[in-house]
Enzyme design. Structure first.
Site, PDB file in Angstrom:
ATOM      1  N   SER A   1     -32.637  13.471  12.825  1.00  0.00           N
ATOM      2  CA  SER A   1     -32.658  14.934  12.833  1.00  0.00           C
ATOM      3  C   SER A   1     -33.523  15.403  11.666  1.00  0.00           C
ATOM      4  O   SER A   1     -33.876  14.615  10.786  1.00  0.00           O
ATOM      5  CB  SER A   1     -31.222  15.420  12.666  1.00  0.00           C
ATOM      6  OG  SER A   1     -31.183  16.687  12.060  1.00  0.00           O
TER       7      SER A   1
ATOM      8  N   TYR B   1     -22.693  17.253  10.116  1.00  0.00           N
ATOM      9  CA  TYR B   1     -23.796  16.869  11.009  1.00  0.00           C
ATOM     10  C   TYR B   1     -24.885  16.154  10.213  1.00  0.00           C
ATOM     11  O   TYR B   1     -25.326  15.058  10.556  1.00  0.00           O
ATOM     12  CB  TYR B   1     -24.357  18.120  11.699  1.00  0.00           C
ATOM     13  CG  TYR B   1     -25.530  17.838  12.621  1.00  0.00           C
ATOM     14  CD1 TYR B   1     -25.324  17.387  13.916  1.00  0.00           C
ATOM     15  CD2 TYR B   1     -26.846  18.009  12.181  1.00  0.00           C
ATOM     16  CE1 TYR B   1     -26.404  17.120  14.757  1.00  0.00           C
ATOM     17  CE2 TYR B   1     -27.922  17.751  13.020  1.00  0.00           C
ATOM     18  CZ  TYR B   1     -27.688  17.309  14.307  1.00  0.00           C
ATOM     19  OH  TYR B   1     -28.760  17.041  15.129  1.00  0.00           O
TER      20      TYR B   1
HETATM   21  P1  NAP Z   1     -26.776  18.670  23.763  1.00  0.00           P
HETATM   22  O1  NAP Z   1     -27.628  19.366  24.754  1.00  0.00           O
HETATM   23  O2  NAP Z   1     -25.615  19.360  23.156  1.00  0.00           O
HETATM   24  O3  NAP Z   1     -26.299  17.302  24.443  1.00  0.00           O
HETATM   25  C1  NAP Z   1     -25.424  16.441  23.757  1.00  0.00           C
HETATM   26  C2  NAP Z   1     -24.949  15.367  24.697  1.00  0.00           C
HETATM   27  O4  NAP Z   1     -23.965  14.578  24.001  1.00  0.00           O
HETATM   28  C3  NAP Z   1     -24.268  15.928  25.943  1.00  0.00           C
HETATM   29  O5  NAP Z   1     -24.617  15.153  27.060  1.00  0.00           O
HETATM   30  C4  NAP Z   1     -22.795  15.769  25.604  1.00  0.00           C
HETATM   31  O6  NAP Z   1     -21.966  15.617  26.731  1.00  0.00           O
HETATM   32  C5  NAP Z   1     -22.801  14.490  24.799  1.00  0.00           C
HETATM   33  N1  NAP Z   1     -21.585  14.395  23.995  1.00  0.00           N
HETATM   34  C6  NAP Z   1     -21.172  15.263  23.054  1.00  0.00           C
HETATM   35  N2  NAP Z   1     -19.956  14.888  22.586  1.00  0.00           N
HETATM   36  C7  NAP Z   1     -19.619  13.760  23.259  1.00  0.00           C
HETATM   37  C8  NAP Z   1     -18.482  12.913  23.241  1.00  0.00           C
HETATM   38  N3  NAP Z   1     -17.435  13.158  22.460  1.00  0.00           N
HETATM   39  N4  NAP Z   1     -18.477  11.858  24.059  1.00  0.00           N
HETATM   40  C9  NAP Z   1     -19.506  11.603  24.888  1.00  0.00           C
HETATM   41  N5  NAP Z   1     -20.610  12.373  24.964  1.00  0.00           N
HETATM   42  C10 NAP Z   1     -20.657  13.447  24.154  1.00  0.00           C
HETATM   43  O7  NAP Z   1     -27.635  18.154  22.539  1.00  0.00           O
HETATM   44  P2  NAP Z   1     -29.154  17.663  22.433  1.00  0.00           P
HETATM   45  O8  NAP Z   1     -29.912  18.726  21.757  1.00  0.00           O
HETATM   46  O9  NAP Z   1     -29.615  17.088  23.710  1.00  0.00           O
HETATM   47  O10 NAP Z   1     -28.970  16.496  21.361  1.00  0.00           O
HETATM   48  C11 NAP Z   1     -29.166  15.124  21.654  1.00  0.00           C
HETATM   49  C12 NAP Z   1     -29.338  14.399  20.337  1.00  0.00           C
HETATM   50  O11 NAP Z   1     -30.506  14.887  19.673  1.00  0.00           O
HETATM   51  C13 NAP Z   1     -28.186  14.613  19.355  1.00  0.00           C
HETATM   52  O12 NAP Z   1     -27.931  13.408  18.670  1.00  0.00           O
HETATM   53  C14 NAP Z   1     -28.725  15.670  18.407  1.00  0.00           C
HETATM   54  O13 NAP Z   1     -28.109  15.597  17.161  1.00  0.00           O
HETATM   55  C15 NAP Z   1     -30.181  15.288  18.356  1.00  0.00           C
HETATM   56  N6  NAP Z   1     -31.104  16.350  17.931  1.00  0.00           N
HETATM   57  C16 NAP Z   1     -31.346  17.428  18.734  1.00  0.00           C
HETATM   58  C17 NAP Z   1     -32.248  18.414  18.323  1.00  0.00           C
HETATM   59  C18 NAP Z   1     -32.565  19.606  19.174  1.00  0.00           C
HETATM   60  O14 NAP Z   1     -33.350  20.472  18.727  1.00  0.00           O
HETATM   61  N7  NAP Z   1     -32.056  19.726  20.379  1.00  0.00           N
HETATM   62  C19 NAP Z   1     -32.892  18.284  17.083  1.00  0.00           C
HETATM   63  C20 NAP Z   1     -32.612  17.178  16.273  1.00  0.00           C
HETATM   64  C21 NAP Z   1     -31.724  16.212  16.727  1.00  0.00           C
HETATM   65  P3  NAP Z   1     -21.408  16.909  27.535  1.00  0.00           P
HETATM   66  O15 NAP Z   1     -22.599  17.628  28.054  1.00  0.00           O
HETATM   67  O16 NAP Z   1     -20.594  16.307  28.602  1.00  0.00           O
HETATM   68  O17 NAP Z   1     -20.638  17.710  26.548  1.00  0.00           O
END
Ligand code: NAP
Length: 248
Positions: free
Chosen positions: A153, A166
């Protein structure tokens, strides 16, 4: 954006496990890996979302995926052993693991951070990745060329106010990545790296930045070149690196 043109058969005959495969970046990665030939094991919390991704892969004639519902907050070592046993029976080995699932927690000062939420974030974003990865290593050792990808991140290397558990979980994830990469370098065919996706249009980003216009951000599908590069054989010699999906 990271530049990489993946051949369409990059991941043919490879079995890849993606966590958080039902939504956001994990969903895009699962679809992208399948469209490049991988058999994808879709792991995540909400079965209905995983089923939708499963159907999308089937509809596009990708290799038949598998679904493994798991809540990383409450999962026990027994659950991870069960997943490893199922993968061994069904597929014989594992070629890739994308540790993608994560939660944001709350954006408040450490001084007032809710300890229950702290524990949840550390459990899902760090401890679960340790347990899952540890359980998968024996299966990854059976691959000729395996890749583990962790998710960093913008706050995994520089601490910033109000990012709380986080940020701390992501620092620790980079640490886990580096320690494991160093350990496996001389004893396996497994490489271990991390990806910082950069600002990407997902539910998590919208929660973290409620005032932002999501239309200004790349879609998860746009950031996939690095996810493909690190999962395929072209990155065989890359190990212990923290790479950025949105930088060249
Ligand atoms: P997101 O849209 O919120 O998706 C998160 C995913 O993780 C969802 O599929 C969710 O499942 C799953 N999840 C959450 N809690 C869980 C649990 N207890 N058990 C199993 N699955 C779980 O987030 P995203 O933006 O795609 O993020 C993906 C990764 O990228 C994360 O590690 C995040 O920290 C990182 N990241 C994202 C960004 C960004 O700008 N988007 C930037 C930097 C880093 P459900 O849908 O079923 O809840």
């Amino acid at each position: 954006m990271f530049e990489y043109n993946a051949p369409s058969n990059l991941l043919a005959n490879r079995t890849v496990l993606v966590t958080g495969a039902g939504d956001g970046i994990g969903r895009a990665a699962a679809l992208t890996y399948a469209s490049h030939g991988a058999t994808v094991i879709l792991a995540g919390r909400t079965t209905k979302k995983l089923e939708t991704v499963y159907d999308e892969i089937e509809a596009s004639n990708g290799p038949q995926p598998a679904i493994f519902p798991i809540n990383l907050e409450g999962a026990t070592p027994h659950d991870y052993e069960a997943l490893a046993a199922t993968i061994e029976t069904e597929f014989g080995k594992l070629d890739g693991l994308l540790n993608n699932a994560g939660i944001l927690g709350v954006r408040t000062p450490i001084e007032s951070y809710d300890p229950t939420i702290w524990d949840q974030v550390i459990q899902v974003n760090l401890n679960a990745q340790f347990h899952l990865t540890q359980a998968m290593i024996p299966l990854l050792r059976l691959s000729e060329d395996a890749s583990i990808i962790f998710t960093g991140s913008g706050v995994s290397q520089v601490g910033k106010a109000y990012w709380g558990a986080y940020s701390v979980s992501k620092f620790a994830t980079e640490g886990l990545m580096q320690v494991l990469a160093d350990e496996l370098e001389s004893t396996s065919n497994i490489r271990v790296n991390s990806i910082n996706p950069g600002a990407t249009r997902t539910n998590m980003r919208a929660t973290a930045y409620p005032g932002e216009n999501p239309g200004t951000l790349p879609l998860p599908a746009d950031i996939m070149p690095l996810y493909l590069y690190l999962m395929g054989a072209d990155s065989k010699d890359i190990n212990g690196q923290a790479l950025k999906a949105q930088e060249k």
